[in-house]
Design an enzyme around this catalytic site. Structure first.
Site, PDB file in Angstrom:
ATOM      1  N   ASP A   9       0.878  -1.163   0.000  1.00  0.00           N
ATOM      2  CA  ASP A   9       0.000   0.000   0.000  1.00  0.00           C
ATOM      3  C   ASP A   9       0.932   1.235   0.000  1.00  0.00           C
ATOM      4  OD1 ASP A   9      -2.408   1.563   0.578  1.00  0.00           O
ATOM      5  OD2 ASP A   9      -1.574   1.775   2.575  1.00  0.00           O
ATOM      6  N   LEU A  10       0.417   2.398  -0.333  1.00  0.00           N
ATOM      7  CA  LEU A  10       1.291   3.584  -0.382  1.00  0.00           C
ATOM      8  C   LEU A  10       1.159   4.453   0.876  1.00  0.00           C
ATOM      9  CD1 LEU A  10       3.249   5.459  -2.021  1.00  0.00           C
ATOM     10  CD2 LEU A  10       1.221   6.554  -2.940  1.00  0.00           C
ATOM     11  N   ASP A  11       0.013   5.143   0.973  1.00  0.00           N
ATOM     12  CA  ASP A  11      -0.194   6.076   2.094  1.00  0.00           C
ATOM     13  C   ASP A  11      -0.209   5.313   3.416  1.00  0.00           C
ATOM     14  OD1 ASP A  11      -0.500   8.254   0.394  1.00  0.00           O
ATOM     15  OD2 ASP A  11      -2.650   8.003   0.208  1.00  0.00           O
ATOM     16  N   THR A  17       1.603  10.188   4.079  1.00  0.00           N
ATOM     17  CA  THR A  17       0.860  11.265   3.414  1.00  0.00           C
ATOM     18  C   THR A  17      -0.497  11.499   4.082  1.00  0.00           C
ATOM     19  OG1 THR A  17       0.455   9.521   1.833  1.00  0.00           O
ATOM     20  CG2 THR A  17       1.815  11.326   1.077  1.00  0.00           C
ATOM     21  N   LYS A  45      -8.589   6.509   5.967  1.00  0.00           N
ATOM     22  CA  LYS A  45      -7.414   5.759   5.503  1.00  0.00           C
ATOM     23  C   LYS A  45      -7.808   4.615   4.567  1.00  0.00           C
ATOM     24  CE  LYS A  45      -4.261   7.002   9.143  1.00  0.00           C
ATOM     25  NZ  LYS A  45      -3.483   6.568  10.312  1.00  0.00           N
ATOM     26  N   SER A 114      -2.478   0.647  -4.316  1.00  0.00           N
ATOM     27  CA  SER A 114      -2.918   1.827  -3.562  1.00  0.00           C
ATOM     28  C   SER A 114      -4.250   2.354  -4.077  1.00  0.00           C
ATOM     29  CB  SER A 114      -1.851   2.923  -3.704  1.00  0.00           C
ATOM     30  OG  SER A 114      -2.360   4.168  -3.287  1.00  0.00           O
ATOM     31  N   ALA A 115      -5.033   2.951  -3.189  1.00  0.00           N
ATOM     32  CA  ALA A 115      -6.294   3.582  -3.592  1.00  0.00           C
ATOM     33  C   ALA A 115      -6.050   4.958  -4.207  1.00  0.00           C
ATOM     34  CB  ALA A 115      -7.194   3.732  -2.369  1.00  0.00           C
ATOM     35  N   LYS A 145     -11.058  -0.541  -1.885  1.00  0.00           N
ATOM     36  CA  LYS A 145     -10.866  -1.387  -0.710  1.00  0.00           C
ATOM     37  C   LYS A 145     -12.061  -1.155   0.228  1.00  0.00           C
ATOM     38  CE  LYS A 145      -5.894  -0.452  -1.017  1.00  0.00           C
ATOM     39  NZ  LYS A 145      -4.745   0.279  -0.444  1.00  0.00           N
ATOM     40  N   GLU A 169      -0.275  -3.355   4.626  1.00  0.00           N
ATOM     41  CA  GLU A 169      -1.376  -2.376   4.688  1.00  0.00           C
ATOM     42  C   GLU A 169      -1.446  -1.677   6.037  1.00  0.00           C
ATOM     43  OE1 GLU A 169      -3.918  -0.664   3.825  1.00  0.00           O
ATOM     44  OE2 GLU A 169      -4.104  -1.178   1.723  1.00  0.00           O
ATOM     45  N   ASP A 170      -1.836  -0.399   6.036  1.00  0.00           N
ATOM     46  CA  ASP A 170      -2.001   0.320   7.313  1.00  0.00           C
ATOM     47  C   ASP A 170      -3.471   0.556   7.644  1.00  0.00           C
ATOM     48  OD1 ASP A 170      -2.335   2.242   5.190  1.00  0.00           O
ATOM     49  OD2 ASP A 170      -2.287   3.779   6.731  1.00  0.00           O
TER      50      ASP A 170
HETATM   51  P1  B16 Z   1      -6.066  10.300  -3.715  1.00  0.00           P
HETATM   52  P2  B16 Z   1      -3.573   4.137   0.072  1.00  0.00           P
HETATM   53  C1  B16 Z   1      -5.379   6.116   0.003  1.00  0.00           C
HETATM   54  O1  B16 Z   1      -4.121   5.604  -0.300  1.00  0.00           O
HETATM   55  C2  B16 Z   1      -5.373   6.963   1.277  1.00  0.00           C
HETATM   56  O2  B16 Z   1      -5.122   6.149   2.405  1.00  0.00           O
HETATM   57  C3  B16 Z   1      -6.692   7.647   1.445  1.00  0.00           C
HETATM   58  O3  B16 Z   1      -6.689   8.463   2.601  1.00  0.00           O
HETATM   59  C4  B16 Z   1      -6.978   8.502   0.193  1.00  0.00           C
HETATM   60  O4  B16 Z   1      -8.256   9.119   0.265  1.00  0.00           O
HETATM   61  C5  B16 Z   1      -6.934   7.589  -1.045  1.00  0.00           C
HETATM   62  O5  B16 Z   1      -5.670   6.963  -1.113  1.00  0.00           O
HETATM   63  C6  B16 Z   1      -7.180   8.337  -2.329  1.00  0.00           C
HETATM   64  O6  B16 Z   1      -6.115   9.203  -2.556  1.00  0.00           O
HETATM   65  O7  B16 Z   1      -6.965  11.412  -3.312  1.00  0.00           O
HETATM   66  O8  B16 Z   1      -4.605  10.658  -3.759  1.00  0.00           O
HETATM   67  O9  B16 Z   1      -6.530   9.610  -4.981  1.00  0.00           O
HETATM   68  O10 B16 Z   1      -3.471   4.093   1.565  1.00  0.00           O
HETATM   69  O11 B16 Z   1      -4.525   3.117  -0.505  1.00  0.00           O
HETATM   70  O12 B16 Z   1      -2.223   4.126  -0.601  1.00  0.00           O
HETATM   71 MG    MG Z   2      -2.791   3.170   3.372  1.00  0.00          MG
END
Ligand code: B16
Ligand code: MG
Length: 218
Positions: A9-11, A17, A45, A114-115, A145, A169-170
């Site tokens: 996962d990224l964030d 972030t 998240k 990542s989302a 997710k 994953e966090d």
């Molecule tokens: P964006 P992940 C997710 O990333 C974040 O945890 C979540 O807070 C955020 O709303 C989502 O990405 C969408 O991000 O606005 O940059 O498209 O944890 O799945 O890497």
């Molecule tokens: Mg995350």
């Protein structure tokens, strides 16, 4: 040695972030006369941008038109990107690079799941993009997710069976997505929050090479 797929996962796993997402959502919340807390930010998240706005509107009991929602989504992302522009590779979370390098030395598959629709520019900014054999992000999936789509696509991109995939994953939604995909789930964060994960570590500093090797050999 076997080849497994490690899906990151990224964030919250590679980079923190979440604090930038929080600042941008909080400023938007002010326009709804709503005081958005860090505790409420936990709900965001792993959740897509569109769904995050819906949760915020719900928390603030605010009714917005479709047009207003679209404007706010753009506004939130523009502010978020300003924080991202100011970020550098010192923001990579501890020992992420050590783990990535170890997996590469062992010829393992490494992909992003990542989302975020901003995943590629963020990885580029952090000088990490070349460490990922495949990237599946918010632009590539139709279901967010806890749906397993993002991780199933990551495993497919690396041509590795889902039972040979390991997810870091966090978020609760992300751990559920990994479990729904039939993959090994490793939570990065607090044990009581991520109790559905197969294993939980506070961060990568706690994860030994012996543990990673045992995942490869399992
Ligand atoms: P964006 P992940 C997710 O990333 C974040 O945890 C979540 O807070 C955020 O709303 C989502 O990405 C969408 O991000 O606005 O940059 O498209 O944890 O799945 O890497
Ligand atoms: Mg995350």
């Amino acid at each position: 040695m076997k080849k497994k797929a490690f899906l990151f996962d990224l964030d919250g796993v590679i980079v923190d972030t979440a604090k930038f997402h929080y600042l941008a959502w909080r400023n938007l919340a002010k326009e709804m006369n709503f005081d958005f807390t860090e505790e409420q930010n936990e709900l965001f998240k792993g959740v897509s941008r569109v769904q995050s706005l819906e949760i915020l509107l719900d928390l603030a009991s605010y009714e917005a038109t479709q047009e207003q929602k679209e404007r706010w989504l753009i506004q939130k992302n523009e502010e978020y990107l300003k924080y991202i522009e100011a970020m550098d590779d010192s923001e990579i979370l501890p020992d992420v690079v050590r783990v990535l390098n170890f997996l590469h030395e062992k010829n393992q598959g490494v992909a992003l799941g990542s989302a975020s629709k901003n995943a590629r520019p963020i990885l580029t900014k952090l000088n990490l993009i070349q460490k990922f054999e495949a990237i599946v992000d918010g632009n590539d999936v139709t279901a967010a997710k806890p749906d397993p789509e993002v991780f199933l696509k990551g495993g497919e991109a690396l041509k590795i069976e889902r039972t040979d995939c390991i997810v870091f994953e966090d978020s609760i939604a992300g751990v559920q997505a990994a479990n729904a995909a039939g993959m090994v789930s490793i939570g990065i964060g607090e044990k009581d929050v991520l109790h559905e994960a197969d294993y939980v570590f506070a961060d990568f500093k706690e994860m030994s090479e012996a543990f990673l090797a045992s995942l490869i050999e399992a």
